[in-house]
Design a protein around this motif. Structure first.
Motif, PDB file in Angstrom:
ATOM      1  N   HIS A  19     -12.412   7.613  -1.261  1.00 22.79           N
ATOM      2  CA  HIS A  19     -11.851   6.462  -0.556  1.00 22.79           C
ATOM      3  C   HIS A  19     -10.590   6.850   0.204  1.00 22.79           C
ATOM      4  O   HIS A  19     -10.178   6.139   1.112  1.00 22.79           O
ATOM      5  N   ASP A  20      -9.969   7.936  -0.191  1.00 25.05           N
ATOM      6  CA  ASP A  20      -8.812   8.454   0.527  1.00 25.05           C
ATOM      7  C   ASP A  20      -9.278   9.257   1.728  1.00 25.05           C
ATOM      8  O   ASP A  20     -10.376   9.847   1.724  1.00 25.05           O
ATOM      9  N   GLY A  21      -8.441   9.290   2.750  1.00 32.52           N
ATOM     10  CA  GLY A  21      -8.747  10.137   3.889  1.00 32.52           C
ATOM     11  C   GLY A  21      -8.458  11.592   3.543  1.00 32.52           C
ATOM     12  O   GLY A  21      -7.404  11.912   2.979  1.00 32.52           O
ATOM     13  N   LEU A  22      -9.375  12.487   3.869  1.00 37.80           N
ATOM     14  CA  LEU A  22      -9.222  13.913   3.576  1.00 37.80           C
ATOM     15  C   LEU A  22      -9.391  14.710   4.861  1.00 37.80           C
ATOM     16  O   LEU A  22     -10.288  14.436   5.667  1.00 37.80           O
ATOM     17  N   ALA A  23      -8.536  15.713   5.034  1.00 37.65           N
ATOM     18  CA  ALA A  23      -8.635  16.596   6.203  1.00 37.65           C
ATOM     19  C   ALA A  23      -8.089  17.970   5.823  1.00 37.65           C
ATOM     20  O   ALA A  23      -7.053  18.075   5.152  1.00 37.65           O
ATOM     21  N   VAL A  71       5.358   8.510   4.546  1.00 40.82           N
ATOM     22  CA  VAL A  71       4.719   7.209   4.733  1.00 40.82           C
ATOM     23  C   VAL A  71       4.647   6.936   6.222  1.00 40.82           C
ATOM     24  O   VAL A  71       5.662   6.952   6.923  1.00 40.82           O
ATOM     25  N   ILE A  72       3.423   6.716   6.709  1.00 41.01           N
ATOM     26  CA  ILE A  72       3.208   6.598   8.155  1.00 41.01           C
ATOM     27  C   ILE A  72       2.607   5.223   8.475  1.00 41.01           C
ATOM     28  O   ILE A  72       1.665   4.773   7.823  1.00 41.01           O
ATOM     29  N   ASP A  73       3.174   4.575   9.476  1.00 39.00           N
ATOM     30  CA  ASP A  73       2.608   3.335  10.016  1.00 39.00           C
ATOM     31  C   ASP A  73       1.787   3.701  11.246  1.00 39.00           C
ATOM     32  O   ASP A  73       2.333   4.035  12.305  1.00 39.00           O
ATOM     33  N   TYR A  74       0.474   3.643  11.111  1.00 40.85           N
ATOM     34  CA  TYR A  74      -0.407   4.035  12.203  1.00 40.85           C
ATOM     35  C   TYR A  74      -0.559   2.899  13.217  1.00 40.85           C
ATOM     36  O   TYR A  74      -0.292   1.726  12.930  1.00 40.85           O
ATOM     37  N   ALA A  80       0.012   4.206   5.369  1.00 39.36           N
ATOM     38  CA  ALA A  80      -0.586   5.151   4.423  1.00 39.36           C
ATOM     39  C   ALA A  80       0.427   6.194   3.986  1.00 39.36           C
ATOM     40  O   ALA A  80       1.376   6.506   4.711  1.00 39.36           O
ATOM     41  N   ILE A  81       0.199   6.724   2.783  1.00 38.18           N
ATOM     42  CA  ILE A  81       0.972   7.868   2.287  1.00 38.18           C
ATOM     43  C   ILE A  81       0.204   9.123   2.684  1.00 38.18           C
ATOM     44  O   ILE A  81      -0.922   9.340   2.237  1.00 38.18           O
ATOM     45  N   ASP A 108      -4.402   4.838   1.779  1.00 36.72           N
ATOM     46  CA  ASP A 108      -4.091   3.551   2.402  1.00 36.72           C
ATOM     47  C   ASP A 108      -3.342   2.655   1.413  1.00 36.72           C
ATOM     48  O   ASP A 108      -3.837   2.350   0.339  1.00 36.72           O
ATOM     49  N   VAL A 109      -2.132   2.259   1.783  1.00 39.32           N
ATOM     50  CA  VAL A 109      -1.323   1.382   0.916  1.00 39.32           C
ATOM     51  C   VAL A 109      -1.038   0.046   1.611  1.00 39.32           C
ATOM     52  O   VAL A 109      -0.154  -0.691   1.189  1.00 39.32           O
ATOM     53  N   THR A 110      -1.802  -0.262   2.659  1.00 46.31           N
ATOM     54  CA  THR A 110      -1.561  -1.503   3.410  1.00 46.31           C
ATOM     55  C   THR A 110      -1.707  -2.723   2.517  1.00 46.31           C
ATOM     56  O   THR A 110      -0.808  -3.567   2.429  1.00 46.31           O
ATOM     57  N   GLU A 111      -2.858  -2.839   1.844  1.00 47.13           N
ATOM     58  CA  GLU A 111      -3.116  -3.996   0.996  1.00 47.13           C
ATOM     59  C   GLU A 111      -2.172  -4.029  -0.194  1.00 47.13           C
ATOM     60  O   GLU A 111      -1.715  -5.099  -0.610  1.00 47.13           O
ATOM     61  N   LEU A 112      -1.903  -2.853  -0.752  1.00 45.34           N
ATOM     62  CA  LEU A 112      -0.994  -2.789  -1.904  1.00 45.34           C
ATOM     63  C   LEU A 112       0.391  -3.301  -1.539  1.00 45.34           C
ATOM     64  O   LEU A 112       0.999  -4.095  -2.270  1.00 45.34           O
ATOM     65  N   ASN A 113       0.892  -2.854  -0.385  1.00 45.97           N
ATOM     66  CA  ASN A 113       2.210  -3.316   0.051  1.00 45.97           C
ATOM     67  C   ASN A 113       2.208  -4.799   0.364  1.00 45.97           C
ATOM     68  O   ASN A 113       3.188  -5.500   0.111  1.00 45.97           O
ATOM     69  N   GLN A 114       1.100  -5.284   0.928  1.00 46.78           N
ATOM     70  CA  GLN A 114       0.997  -6.712   1.228  1.00 46.78           C
ATOM     71  C   GLN A 114       1.024  -7.538  -0.046  1.00 46.78           C
ATOM     72  O   GLN A 114       1.706  -8.563  -0.138  1.00 46.78           O
TER      73      GLN A 114
END
Length: 469
Positions: A27-31, A89-92, A98-99, A121-127
């Protein structure tokens, strides 16, 4: 799993299969990038969270993306430069937060081979955390406000409110309390007319008692003796004299609740008391002077009763000198949470048990119309207090009449639509139209949120989900 032109397929089929499974299910983004920042592998979650197009990842290194301002920041670039793990921590640009963590993979000579990037993704968590904090602040604000609302004195001498409407009524009641003219309290059953009468008495400075009598609860043949008292031998069974309630209210206040139920013959006698301030006991030969303040209350339409010859016109005019109309709870919803927290606090003090109310339960209570007004609210709070578990009142513990309450006032054009919509689509269309209308009618988002009786964060989320500009 996606691979770029920089990634050479491994000869180890099992390893490649394992990597594919890991990348696809995360579920996390991986690169993964090489030492020069060129992306070798990435997954679907990385694209969804960052909003960076696949063409960018396939053709530009992380350094180039950073230089061209295609991304706000890059932990991979920092790791390539320092060979150390970095998290930012980046605001896209797509609204996601996301962290972004980059971890270096080094060879035995401490030279950089690859950088593994993880984007959570921490958008929902922060909300959710923000909404939780707002809920805590609201609760604390009400608690602090209640500490300043007449915390001294008897509970029955207090009026709990937060609305401007009730503030004006409370101010008027203080002014009325300073004189001796009769006061008529009007309003639906359960709005707190008895509490207001007690409050007026407490503010009046009168040294006598506050006497309350319900004119509709005492049989007609007993009511006269209760009000005026009687002398010994006035009737069978009157073995000794007894003071009436009007006499006991000397230098105090008598509250005549449900004055509309006062029998017609007694209305004449009460009018005489109001005019000359003197009473005569049943069977008595002399009158007594009394200095009392009369407050009457009713939920009946006295003017209509006057027209129907069921209430004396002269008594109505004599009582209707100073009038206060207490509005129902549905017209002063700002008072609902203040009353809820107040009654909860009273129960906590009584039973020495701390209690909290869940946000969805509080919102349901605020949306309810309360036909029984404050009396019903107090009963619901007490019932919920005793029904709850683990010190928290939840939505499921509320009465069915409150849980089942739904807004049914759909726009007329929605009800007359020819097209057949699902319930979800119909509700969304109504919400969109209703919120758009209120946004046009208000100057700020906060004013709109106040009218909707929701947190401003809830309004922002609704706007986004409904596509409202």
């Amino acid at each position: 799993m996606y691979q770029t032109k920089y990634f050479q397929t491994s000869d180890n089929h099992e390893l490649a299969k394992l990597l594919t499974t890991i990348f696809s299910t995360s579920h996390d983004g991986l690169a993964i990038c090489d030492r020069n920042g060129y992306v070798l592998l990435y997954n679907e979650a990385y694209l969804n969270i960052t909003g960076v197009p696949a063409d960018i990842l396939n053709n530009f290194s992380f350094m180039e993306q950073k230089e061209m301002h295609l991304v706000p920041d890059s932990s991979a670039v920092r790791t390539i430069l320092t060979k150390q793990t970095h998290s930012v921590v980046i605001d896209y640009a797509n609204g996601r937060q996301a962290i972004n963590t980059a971890t270096p993979l080094l060879d035995p000579n401490k030279e950089l081979l690859f950088v593994v990037g993880n984007v959570r993704d921490v958008t929902e968590l922060n909300q959710l955390q923000k909404e939780l904090e707002e809920t805590r602040q609201i609760s604390s604000a009400y608690q602090r406000a209640l500490e300043h609302i007449q915390t001294d004195g008897d509970f029955d001498e207090q009026i709990i409110y937060r609305s401007g409407l009730m503030h004006r009524i409370a101010s008027l009641s203080k002014r009325f309390a300073t004189n001796d003219s009769p006061i008529l309290l009007l309003g639906e059953s359960g709005v707190g007319k008895d509490v207001m009468a007690n409050y007026i008495h407490a503010q009046s400075g009168r040294t006598g008692e506050f006497i309350k009598i319900n004119c509709g609860a005492i049989p007609e043949h007993l009511l006269e003796s209760e009000l005026f008292g009687y002398e010994k031998g006035a009737f069978t069974g009157a073995s000794q004299s007894k003071e009436g309630l009007l006499e006991l209210a000397d230098r105090g206040t008598i509250f005549l609740d449900e004055i509309g139920d006062l029998p017609f013959p007694l209305q004449v006698k009460l009018l005489n008391v109001l005019q000359d301030g003197r009473i005569r006991r049943l069977g008595g030969k002399t009158s007594r002077q009394v200095n009392m303040r009369i407050i009457a209350a009713t939920n009946s339409d006295l003017e209509a009763m006057v027209e129907q010859k069921r209430f004396r016109q002269d008594l109505f005019y004599r009582l209707n000198v100073l009038t206060l109309t207490i509005p129902p709870l549905r017209e002063r919803r700002e008072d609902i949470p203040a009353l809820i927290f107040y009654y909860l606090k009273k129960l906590e003090w009584k039973y020495q048990q701390e209690m909290r109310i869940e946000t969805d339960a509080l919102e349901a209570l605020m949306d309810y119309d309360w036909p029984g007004n404050i009396r019903e609210l107090k009963n619901v709070v007490e019932r919920s207090f005793h029904m709850c578990e683990n010190g928290r009142i939840t939505f499921d513990q509320l009465p069915a009449s409150i849980r089942n309450t739904q807004q049914t006032a759909l726009p007329l054009q929605l009800a007359k639509m020819d097209e057949l919509l699902s319930l979800k689509e119909a509700v969304e269309r109504f919400e969109r139209a209703y919120i758009q209308r209120l946004l046009k009618e208000t100057d700020t988002m906060q004013q709109c949120a106040d009218k909707l009786q929701v947190n401003i964060s809830t309004l922002v989320r609704k706007k986004r989900s409904l596509g409202i500009k």
